[in-house]
Design an enzyme around this catalytic site. Structure first.
Site, short mmCIF file in Angstrom:
data_model
loop_
_atom_site.label_atom_id
_atom_site.label_comp_id
_atom_site.label_asym_id
_atom_site.label_seq_id
_atom_site.Cartn_x
_atom_site.Cartn_y
_atom_site.Cartn_z
N ASP A 284 -44.20 -106.15 19.46
CA ASP A 284 -43.46 -107.24 20.10
C ASP A 284 -44.17 -108.56 19.82
OD1 ASP A 284 -41.87 -108.71 21.77
OD2 ASP A 284 -42.55 -107.80 23.64
N TYR B 226 -44.14 -100.10 27.57
CA TYR B 226 -42.94 -100.68 28.16
C TYR B 226 -42.09 -99.63 28.89
CZ TYR B 226 -43.78 -105.01 25.53
OH TYR B 226 -44.32 -106.17 25.02
N LYS C 62 -55.54 -99.99 18.58
CA LYS C 62 -56.77 -100.45 19.27
C LYS C 62 -57.56 -99.18 19.55
CE LYS C 62 -59.16 -103.79 21.22
NZ LYS C 62 -59.86 -104.83 20.45
N ASP D 163 -56.46 -106.97 17.35
CA ASP D 163 -57.02 -108.33 17.47
C ASP D 163 -57.27 -108.91 16.08
OD1 ASP D 163 -58.80 -106.21 17.40
OD2 ASP D 163 -60.35 -107.20 18.58
N ASP E 161 -43.28 -111.52 16.53
CA ASP E 161 -42.93 -112.91 16.83
C ASP E 161 -43.86 -113.87 16.09
OD1 ASP E 161 -40.83 -112.23 18.43
OD2 ASP E 161 -41.45 -113.48 20.11
#
Ligand code: NAD
Length: 361
Positions: free
Chosen positions: A248, A141, A192, A224, A252
């Site tokens: 992020d 980000y 990852k 994943d 959620d």
């Protein structure tokens, strides 16, 4: 030593829910001699109306001088036509950056009394209590270079950069290990590493920092798989730590496992443990001013503040137990109401928590 708390109610339901959290904090402050001092400031739309900016210098000074910040929520339709640079949400991003809050803690707690609110089967989520620690000021980000460029053949190409330095990984690792030490001492680092070199380094540094926390068990999981495990068997996790973007998304998902947005607190910490505490929900303009908002996410944010910034675990435990007792008694604001319960207003929910604190549940 006094402990200063900056109180920023913000917009919409912010002032209503913060008022109840402040009543709880004021009660405990007197009852347990915590030495807390409060000072209020403006942020978001309320600050724009007064000062023409969503984050005035006076608010920033107040927060920088404080040991912790309690925030309600910002934003609302009134300020939507404004230029992006002065929108209420900019105030929030600005204060996170200015206070260097790199460690974002998002618990997902499902009180057994509310298990029916989840979209998952109650046996999968009932009693869920996990914490996601998300790196908040680095990663893709913020990485440079970034942008959209035009290639020689005229095609446009968008690009971002995933970048983490060892020191950035190390500090979020320490933050996560220390949080795991205050909970069930299990930490799962999500990466990852099979595809992204940057998160290969992430894993390496996590392993290195783990040697300083022999009481915490560290495991690793690819993102994943982690997203799958969160909806398959979320109770296997205690604390998860991950990068800005993975966090992020996963936080959620985890929050929504509980199905009750009015119940979830959050914290964002800097390197010294100073923090900003706020409910995960927004300013709910659709119900603002009606006295029906659920104040529990904000009250639980205060419990996090006592636990993580002020190391007052007993006071934090008392608030969490009082919230549990209020729910046990069937007290519910409209967002968590089900037939057979006692529907209450925002301030009546505050009363129920304070009464439970008084009788010492
Ligand atoms: P929201 O979280 O404010 O509301 C979503 C829904 O949940 C609404 O129906 C609302 O009534 C309900 N809700 C939220 N909190 C509740 C509570 N405590 N009790 C009962 N019901 C509750 O999200 P939104 O509607 O997408 O955004 C509204 C405004 O809030 C926007 O201006 C947005 O930018 C802002 N926002 C601010 C923050 C923040 O301050 N951290 C976060 C998200 C959104």
């Amino acid at each position: 030593m006094t402990k200063k708390i900056a109180i920023l109610p913000g917009d919409g339901i912010g002032p209503e829910i913060v008022a109840e959290a402040l009543r709880v904090l004021t009660f405990l402050n007197a009852d347990m001699n915590l030495g807390l001092e409060f000072e209020q400031g403006l942020i978001g739309g309320a600050a724009y109306d007064e000062y023409g900016t969503p984050l005035p210098q006076v608010t920033l000074d107040l927060c920088q001088a404080a040991d912790a910040v309690l925030l309600g929520a910002v934003g609302g339709p009134k300020w939507e036509p404004l230029d992006h640079a002065v929108r209420p949400e900019r105030g929030l991003l600005g204060i996170r950056a200015e206070l260097k809050l790199f460690s974002n803690l998002r618990p997902a707690i499902l009180y057994p009394q509310l298990a029916d609110a989840s979209s998952l089967k109650s046996e999968i989520v009932s009693g869920l209590d996990l914490m996601i620690v998300r790196e908040l000021t680095g990663g893709i980000y913020f990485g440079q270079p970034r942008g959209v460029r035009t290639l020689e053949n005229g095609e446009k190409q968008g690009y971002n950069t995933l970048v983490y330095s060892e020191s950035e990984i190390r500090r979020i690792a320490h933050s996560a290990f220390q949080i795991a030490q205050k909970r069930n001492k299990r930490l799962c680092s999500v990466d990852k590493a099979n595809v992204l070199e940057c998160t290969e380094l992430w894993r390496e540094v996590m392993n290195e920092v783990a040697t300083q926390y022999p009481d915490v068990t560290l495991s690793h999981m690819y993102v994943d798989n982690a997203s799958m495990q969160l909806v398959r068997a979320p109770k296997q996790f205690d604390v998860m730590v991950t990068t800005n973007m993975f966090g992020d998304i996963l936080s959620d998902t985890a929050a929504m496992l509980t199905g009750s947005i009015g119940m979830l607190p959050s914290a964002s910490l800097d390197e010294s443990g100073k923090g900003m505490y706020e409910p995960i929900h927004g300013s709910a303009p659709d119900i603002a001013g009606q006295g029906v908002a659920n104040p529990l996410a904000t009250i639980l944010s205060v419990a996090m503040m006592l636990r993580y910034t002020f190391a007052e675990a007993t006071a934090a435990d008392r608030i969490e137990a009082a919230v549990n007792a209020a729910l046990d008694a069937g007290v519910r604001t409209a967002d968590i109401f089900a037939e057979g319960n006692n529907k209450v207003s925002t301030s009546e929910m505050g009363d129920a928590v304070i009464n439970a604190l008084k009788v010492g549940v």
